[in-house]
Scaffold this motif. Structure first.
Motif, mmCIF file in Angstrom:
data_model
loop_
_atom_site.group_PDB
_atom_site.id
_atom_site.type_symbol
_atom_site.label_atom_id
_atom_site.label_comp_id
_atom_site.label_asym_id
_atom_site.label_seq_id
_atom_site.Cartn_x
_atom_site.Cartn_y
_atom_site.Cartn_z
ATOM 1 N N ALA A 23 43.850 33.744 44.081
ATOM 2 C CA ALA A 23 43.800 35.179 44.372
ATOM 3 C C ALA A 23 44.396 35.987 43.230
ATOM 4 C CB ALA A 23 44.542 35.470 45.674
ATOM 5 N N VAL A 28 42.473 39.579 43.692
ATOM 6 C CA VAL A 28 42.137 39.875 45.079
ATOM 7 C C VAL A 28 43.268 39.353 45.952
ATOM 8 C CG1 VAL A 28 39.644 39.759 44.662
ATOM 9 C CG2 VAL A 28 40.860 37.699 45.403
ATOM 10 N N SER A 29 43.194 39.596 47.242
ATOM 11 C CA SER A 29 44.229 39.102 48.152
ATOM 12 C C SER A 29 43.968 37.653 48.553
ATOM 13 C CB SER A 29 44.275 39.981 49.413
ATOM 14 O OG SER A 29 43.091 39.800 50.172
ATOM 15 N N GLN A 31 43.949 36.666 51.541
ATOM 16 C CA GLN A 31 43.065 36.742 52.692
ATOM 17 C C GLN A 31 41.596 36.775 52.269
ATOM 18 O OE1 GLN A 31 45.796 38.565 52.247
ATOM 19 N NE2 GLN A 31 47.119 37.881 53.932
ATOM 20 N N THR A 32 41.322 37.401 51.123
ATOM 21 C CA THR A 32 39.949 37.445 50.614
ATOM 22 C C THR A 32 39.483 36.043 50.234
ATOM 23 O OG1 THR A 32 40.167 39.718 49.803
ATOM 24 C CG2 THR A 32 38.461 38.350 48.786
ATOM 25 N N LYS A 35 38.692 34.139 53.354
ATOM 26 C CA LYS A 35 37.406 34.519 53.935
ATOM 27 C C LYS A 35 36.247 33.873 53.176
ATOM 28 C CE LYS A 35 38.907 38.979 55.847
ATOM 29 N NZ LYS A 35 38.761 40.458 55.753
ATOM 30 N N TRP A 36 36.364 33.824 51.855
ATOM 31 C CA TRP A 36 35.317 33.163 51.064
ATOM 32 C C TRP A 36 35.209 31.693 51.460
ATOM 33 C CZ3 TRP A 36 36.909 35.220 45.529
ATOM 34 C CH2 TRP A 36 36.600 36.587 45.462
ATOM 35 N N ALA A 41 32.826 35.774 54.403
ATOM 36 C CA ALA A 41 32.544 36.823 53.423
ATOM 37 C C ALA A 41 32.065 36.143 52.150
ATOM 38 C CB ALA A 41 33.778 37.681 53.156
ATOM 39 N N PRO A 43 31.640 36.558 47.853
ATOM 40 C CA PRO A 43 32.034 37.341 46.678
ATOM 41 C C PRO A 43 30.854 38.094 46.085
ATOM 42 C CG PRO A 43 32.726 35.032 46.502
ATOM 43 C CD PRO A 43 31.784 35.115 47.644
#
Length: 230
Positions: A23, A28-29, A31-32, A35-36, A41, A43
Motif C-alpha cells: 500500500a 493507497v490504503s 484496505q484498498t 479489496k483488490w 475492487a 485497480p
C-alpha cells in the motif's frame, strides 16, 4: 484466474511483502490492497501498470494467468547461507542418470562404512542432441556431502570444497509425483522469486550454481532446491 490470488502470490514471492508495505509503495490504503486481493475492487489501469513494475511481471500475467497455481506446490521460499562443505561427486550420462549416479555414490559410501550418506544432485548439461533425441539419454551429477574430518579411505577420488555461499531456496512437497513438471517448475518459480527481489544468479567455476536435496519427514518426501545468488 484471479487478480486477487495473483497479488497474494506476488507479495509472498516478493520477500513476504505485507499489504501495508505494498500500500505504501502504491500510495493507497491497506484496505484498498485488501479489496483488490478479495476481488471486490479492481485497480485502475495506471495502478495495474505500477503493480507490474513492482513485481516484474506482464499485465497479461497479472490479470489473465493463474500465477498462484504453480506457487502452491512450493513453500518456504527464502535466502539461505549454506555453510562450507566438502563433497565427492559422480556424473553420468544414461537413460536413467539420476538413479545411476545416486546408486554409484551410495555404493561408494557403503564401501566407506556409511550406510545413509547425505546426498545432493544437479542436472549435468554436457549432453549432445544425438544422445537426447536418439538414445533418450540425459546427464546428472550426484554428490555425497562428506562428514567433517572424513576422508575416503583407500579411494582415489577428488574431494571438492564448496565455500560458504548464499542461495535462493524453496521446498517442494512430494516432488516425484510428477517430477518432469514439478521439479523444472520449481526452478522457474525460484528464478521468478530472485527476479522479483533483485537477486542475480551467481555463475562461477568454484560454486555449485544449483543443486537439489531430497529428504523425508514424517513419511513425506521433500526436496529443497537451491540456486546460487550474488
Amino acid at each position: 484466474m484471479s487478480l486477487g490470488r495473483n497479488l497474494q502470490f506476488l507479495r509472498k514471492m516478493h520477500d513476504g511483502m505485507t499489504q501495508e508495505e505494498l500500500a505504501e509503495k502504491m500510495a493507497v490504503s491497506r484496505q484498498t490492497i485488501s479489496k483488490w486481493e478479495l476481488d471486490t475492487a479492481c485497480p485502475e489501469m495506471d495502478k495495474l501498470i505500477e503493480l507490474c513494475q513492482i513485481f516484474s511481471c506482464t499485465l497479461d500475467q497479472l490479470i489473465r494467468e493463474d500465477m498462484a497455481a504453480s506457487g502452491e506446490m512450493y513453500s518456504h521460499m527464502r535466502i539461505e547461507d549454506v555453510e562450507q562443505f566438502r563433497y565427492f561427486r559422480y556424473a553420468v550420462i544414461s537413460a536413467d542418470p539420476e538413479g545411476d549416479a545416486i546408486q554409484h555414490i551410495k555404493r561408494w559410501a557403503a564401501a566407506c562404512g556409511v550406510e545413509e550418506p547425505e546426498l545432493i544432485g544437479w542436472d549435468f548439461p554436457h549432453v549432445s542432441q544425438e544422445q537426447i533425441n536418439v538414445y533418450h539419454m540425459h546427464g546428472y551429477a550426484a554428490a555425497w556431502i562428506l562428514p567433517p574430518d572424513f576422508d575416503l579411505p583407500g579411494k582415489r577420488a577428488e574431494i571438492i570444497v564448496q565455500n560458504r555461499q548464499r542461495y535462493a531456496a524453496l521446498t517442494v512437497k512430494d516432488p516425484f509425483k510428477a517430477p518432469f513438471s514439478v521439479i523444472p517448475n520449481a526452478y522457474k518459480t525460484l528464478m521468478s522469486y530472485m527476479q522479483m527481489n533483485g537477486l542475480q544468479l551467481k555463475y562461477e567455476k568454484e560454486v555449485l550454481t544449483c543443486f537439489e536435496r531430497v529428504y523425508s519427514q514424517n513419511g513425506i518426501e521433500y526436496m529443497d532446491v537451491y540456486i546460487a545468488v550474488k
